[in-house]
Design a protein around this motif. Structure first.
Motif, PDB file in Angstrom:
ATOM      1  N   CYS A  12       0.853  -1.188   0.000  1.00  0.00           N
ATOM      2  CA  CYS A  12       0.000   0.000   0.000  1.00  0.00           C
ATOM      3  C   CYS A  12       0.891   1.240   0.000  1.00  0.00           C
ATOM      4  O   CYS A  12       2.017   1.207   0.491  1.00  0.00           O
ATOM      5  CB  CYS A  12      -0.913   0.031   1.219  1.00  0.00           C
ATOM      6  SG  CYS A  12      -1.937  -1.428   1.416  1.00  0.00           S
ATOM      7  N   LYS A  27      -1.807   4.169  -9.266  1.00  0.00           N
ATOM      8  CA  LYS A  27      -3.249   4.113  -8.991  1.00  0.00           C
ATOM      9  C   LYS A  27      -4.002   3.324 -10.061  1.00  0.00           C
ATOM     10  O   LYS A  27      -5.070   2.776  -9.789  1.00  0.00           O
ATOM     11  CB  LYS A  27      -3.810   5.527  -8.847  1.00  0.00           C
ATOM     12  CG  LYS A  27      -3.397   6.195  -7.533  1.00  0.00           C
ATOM     13  CD  LYS A  27      -4.072   7.539  -7.323  1.00  0.00           C
ATOM     14  CE  LYS A  27      -3.372   8.638  -8.076  1.00  0.00           C
ATOM     15  NZ  LYS A  27      -3.900   9.978  -7.713  1.00  0.00           N
ATOM     16  N   THR A  32      -7.225   1.005  -4.927  1.00  0.00           N
ATOM     17  CA  THR A  32      -7.723   0.901  -3.550  1.00  0.00           C
ATOM     18  C   THR A  32      -6.593   0.842  -2.538  1.00  0.00           C
ATOM     19  O   THR A  32      -6.845   0.846  -1.333  1.00  0.00           O
ATOM     20  CB  THR A  32      -8.606  -0.337  -3.384  1.00  0.00           C
ATOM     21  OG1 THR A  32      -7.825  -1.519  -3.645  1.00  0.00           O
ATOM     22  CG2 THR A  32      -9.793  -0.289  -4.340  1.00  0.00           C
ATOM     23  N   ARG A  33      -5.362   0.799  -3.030  1.00  0.00           N
ATOM     24  CA  ARG A  33      -4.207   0.715  -2.129  1.00  0.00           C
ATOM     25  C   ARG A  33      -3.360   1.976  -2.192  1.00  0.00           C
ATOM     26  O   ARG A  33      -2.154   1.958  -2.000  1.00  0.00           O
ATOM     27  CB  ARG A  33      -3.367  -0.534  -2.450  1.00  0.00           C
ATOM     28  CG  ARG A  33      -4.087  -1.815  -2.061  1.00  0.00           C
ATOM     29  CD  ARG A  33      -3.226  -3.035  -2.314  1.00  0.00           C
ATOM     30  NE  ARG A  33      -3.274  -3.482  -3.700  1.00  0.00           N
ATOM     31  CZ  ARG A  33      -2.230  -3.910  -4.392  1.00  0.00           C
ATOM     32  NH1 ARG A  33      -1.031  -3.912  -3.838  1.00  0.00           N
ATOM     33  NH2 ARG A  33      -2.368  -4.313  -5.639  1.00  0.00           N
TER      34      ARG A  33
END
Length: 297
Positions: A12, A27, A32-33
């Motif tokens: 992440c 991205k 989502t990370r």
């Protein structure tokens, strides 16, 4: 980071409201990370600690003073105390943001963070060493701080396979004087070596890469090769960084036959504003200053 996100589903990236467009490719791979945590760096560090303790591998990224001294308690207690596998990246370290003044300088970070238990402290010379250290830190899951430059620094190390945390390397050998540096400022040392060669003076140059852990075997090799005078070079205060680490090492090894001269910023806030090259020169840590020191030795 984009490649690591492809390889590992637990990687992440947390950003402190900086360079958001530079993360567009990341991205696309892991939308989502990625978390833009804004100018709330202490919260960001606590978030990273919680994510790490939940099985993730967070990397925290923002300008060095704001990812270190601004959230020191969270680094010490949330990350290092719990041995949470967080990688803290400080960009624009040293005098990279020289034109923005003392609030954006990071000349104390090595001294402060190397005093914290369980925390590895790195300052890669170039992008190749950075990649190797980043991969190792994520793979081994140890709390790690990595200070980097701003952008556009040249790659100085070629042997990518042998790079990593706690591994030092010779860039150039020869002569009686050895310069041990850390971080992108080693480009100044190589420039100084070229200038000295025109005067038939040889200067050995080595990259330390990290100061916690320090490469004990490499330092022993330097002692065995008979360099009579060592110079430490860092874009950091002389207090507490690489120079202090080497003095401690000399003491622990009971070595009193080698003289060490520390090159770094003296114990003051730098009030001059200007390009990084200008401030390096005014603080006596540029190529010409290295040449003058070696000549005097």
């Amino acid at each position: 980071m984009t490649q690591l996100a492809k390889e590992r589903s637990d990687v992440c990236l947390l950003s402190g409201d900086i360079g958001n467009r530079m993360f567009d490719h990341y991205k696309e791979v892991a939308p989502t990370r990625f978390l833009n945590c804004g100018i709330a760096e202490a919260n960001m560090m606590s978030m990273a600690a919680g994510m790490a303790l939940s099985g993730l591998r967070p990397v925290v990224y923002t300008i060095t003073p704001f990812t270190t001294t601004r959230c020191l308690e969270q680094i010490r207690t949330g990350i290092a105390y719990h041995e949470a596998p967080v990688v803290i990246v400080g960009t624009g370290s040293g005098l990279s943001y020289a034109e923005l003044g003392a609030t954006h300088h990071s000349l104390e970070d090595l001294a402060i963070l190397r005093s914290i238990p369980n925390l590895q402290v790195c300052a890669p010379t170039d992008s190749l060493e950075l990649e190797a250290q980043l991969r190792e830190a994520i793979s081994e899951g140890k709390p790690t701080y990595i200070r980097i430059g701003k952008k556009g620094e040249p790659d100085l190390l070629t042997d990518h396979a042998s790079l990593g945390i706690g591994k030092a390397h010779f860039l150039k050998k020869g002569g009686k004087v050895l310069l041990l540096g850390i971080g992108p400022i080693l480009s100044e040392a190589l420039q100084a070596r070229t200038m000295l060669e025109k005067q038939d003076i040889q200067l050995a140059v080595a990259s330390m890469g990290s100061i916690k852990p320090v490469d004990n075997e490499f330092l022993q090799q330097c002692v065995a090769e008979g360099y009579s005078h060592w110079i430490s070079l860092e874009e950091h205060h002389r207090t507490g960084g690489l120079g202090s680490t080497l003095l401690e090492w000399f003491s622990e090894q009971q070595i009193n036959t080698i003289k060490l001269t520390r090159m770094g910023v003296v114990d003051h806030f730098v009030h001059k504003l200007g390009a990084q090259e200008y401030v390096r020169e005014s603080e006596g840590i540029d190529a010409t200053s290295i040449v003058n020191l070696v000549q005097s030795l």
